[in-house]
Motif scaffolding. Sequence first.
Motif, PDB file in Angstrom:
ATOM      1  N   THR A  28       0.775  -1.006   0.042  1.00 51.04           N
ATOM      2  CA  THR A  28      -0.211   0.274   0.038  1.00 51.04           C
ATOM      3  C   THR A  28       0.652   1.211   0.334  1.00 51.04           C
ATOM      4  O   THR A  28       0.581   1.867  -0.486  1.00 51.04           O
ATOM      5  CB  THR A  28      -1.296   0.063   1.723  1.00 51.04           C
ATOM      6  OG1 THR A  28      -1.696  -1.038   1.044  1.00 51.04           O
ATOM      7  CG2 THR A  28      -2.004   1.512   1.166  1.00 51.04           C
ATOM      8  N   GLY A  29       1.349   1.211   1.030  1.00 52.00           N
ATOM      9  CA  GLY A  29       3.211   2.303   0.617  1.00 52.00           C
ATOM     10  C   GLY A  29       3.064   2.943  -0.229  1.00 52.00           C
ATOM     11  O   GLY A  29       3.778   3.671  -0.793  1.00 52.00           O
ATOM     12  N   MET A  30       3.524   1.941  -1.158  1.00 47.21           N
ATOM     13  CA  MET A  30       4.242   1.933  -2.673  1.00 47.21           C
ATOM     14  C   MET A  30       3.316   2.205  -3.364  1.00 47.21           C
ATOM     15  O   MET A  30       3.789   3.939  -4.454  1.00 47.21           O
ATOM     16  CB  MET A  30       4.962   0.117  -3.080  1.00 47.21           C
ATOM     17  CG  MET A  30       5.670  -0.093  -1.924  1.00 47.21           C
ATOM     18  SD  MET A  30       6.731  -1.553  -2.698  1.00 47.21           S
ATOM     19  CE  MET A  30       7.977  -1.588  -3.621  1.00 47.21           C
ATOM     20  N   LEU A  31       2.368   2.071  -2.854  1.00 47.35           N
ATOM     21  CA  LEU A  31       1.356   2.453  -4.531  1.00 47.35           C
ATOM     22  C   LEU A  31       0.754   3.819  -3.898  1.00 47.35           C
ATOM     23  O   LEU A  31       0.482   4.928  -4.887  1.00 47.35           O
ATOM     24  CB  LEU A  31       0.485   0.844  -4.804  1.00 47.35           C
ATOM     25  CG  LEU A  31       0.453  -0.070  -5.228  1.00 47.35           C
ATOM     26  CD1 LEU A  31      -1.164  -0.360  -4.336  1.00 47.35           C
ATOM     27  CD2 LEU A  31       1.203  -0.305  -6.593  1.00 47.35           C
ATOM     28  N   LEU A  32       1.153   4.049  -2.944  1.00 46.75           N
ATOM     29  CA  LEU A  32       0.948   5.499  -2.797  1.00 46.75           C
ATOM     30  C   LEU A  32       1.517   6.752  -2.610  1.00 46.75           C
ATOM     31  O   LEU A  32       1.280   7.816  -3.120  1.00 46.75           O
ATOM     32  CB  LEU A  32       0.710   5.501  -0.682  1.00 46.75           C
ATOM     33  CG  LEU A  32      -0.764   5.174  -0.372  1.00 46.75           C
ATOM     34  CD1 LEU A  32      -0.996   5.257   1.444  1.00 46.75           C
ATOM     35  CD2 LEU A  32      -2.331   5.849  -1.228  1.00 46.75           C
ATOM     36  N   GLU A  33       2.642   5.855  -3.270  1.00 44.26           N
ATOM     37  CA  GLU A  33       3.731   7.102  -3.485  1.00 44.26           C
ATOM     38  C   GLU A  33       2.861   7.399  -4.885  1.00 44.26           C
ATOM     39  O   GLU A  33       3.751   8.577  -5.930  1.00 44.26           O
ATOM     40  CB  GLU A  33       4.829   5.974  -4.244  1.00 44.26           C
ATOM     41  CG  GLU A  33       5.613   6.227  -2.821  1.00 44.26           C
ATOM     42  CD  GLU A  33       7.239   5.554  -2.636  1.00 44.26           C
ATOM     43  OE1 GLU A  33       7.287   5.663  -4.036  1.00 44.26           O
ATOM     44  OE2 GLU A  33       7.282   4.899  -2.360  1.00 44.26           O
TER      45      GLU A  33
END
Length: 213
Positions: A28-33
């Motif tokens: 999720t953290g990676m996609l939120l970039e």
Amino acid sequence: MDEALETLGEQLYTRIYSKHKEAAGKLTGMLLELPGPVLRQMLQDEAMLTAAVEKALRALQLEQEPSRVSCKEEDNVSASSDSLGEQLFELVDVYNTGYSQKITGMLLEQHKEAVSNLLSDPKLLEEQVHVALETLKEQNEETDFSDVSDADDTEKLGERLFSLVEEMDSLHANDITGMLLEMEPAVLRQLLSDHTMLEAAVGKAQSVLDTGQ
């Protein structure tokens, strides 16, 4: 993190958790970039979300296996430009810029090693995609006004403006055009392409003239 992004993050986490419990937080953290509009589209498009999650998973595996990355880097030297291009296109396409093909072509002009770095570094890729997108937009603007060189830019814009202003107020066309030409060329181009905006600007100029008389 602003509220909108937080809500997107929660929705993404819920969707990812059902399939990848252990890595859900990191993914999720990676996609939120990615940009907000891309994330919203992902939440509506299952295939797009799945593809993005798979790419993030691959990047995560590379991070967790540094020894294999070094071997892969050697392989990449012999990897064909075609396969690098395909992988890069897939990642660029996630940003949904409408210029995926052109941006991929621009990025592929770099050394093979630099392209490999883009495949394993989402942040670097995002920066380069934005830079390439800006360059393309600037090129498009230049083509739109290719008949207008810097030297006679304002003069030609002035002629086009004058003919439009004359239709609205033939009596004060000269004065009004002179006032409008004090604006930036970019604003003048907007006035030429947006009649409502032009009418508003002419109206303001007329008020100034009335007050001055």
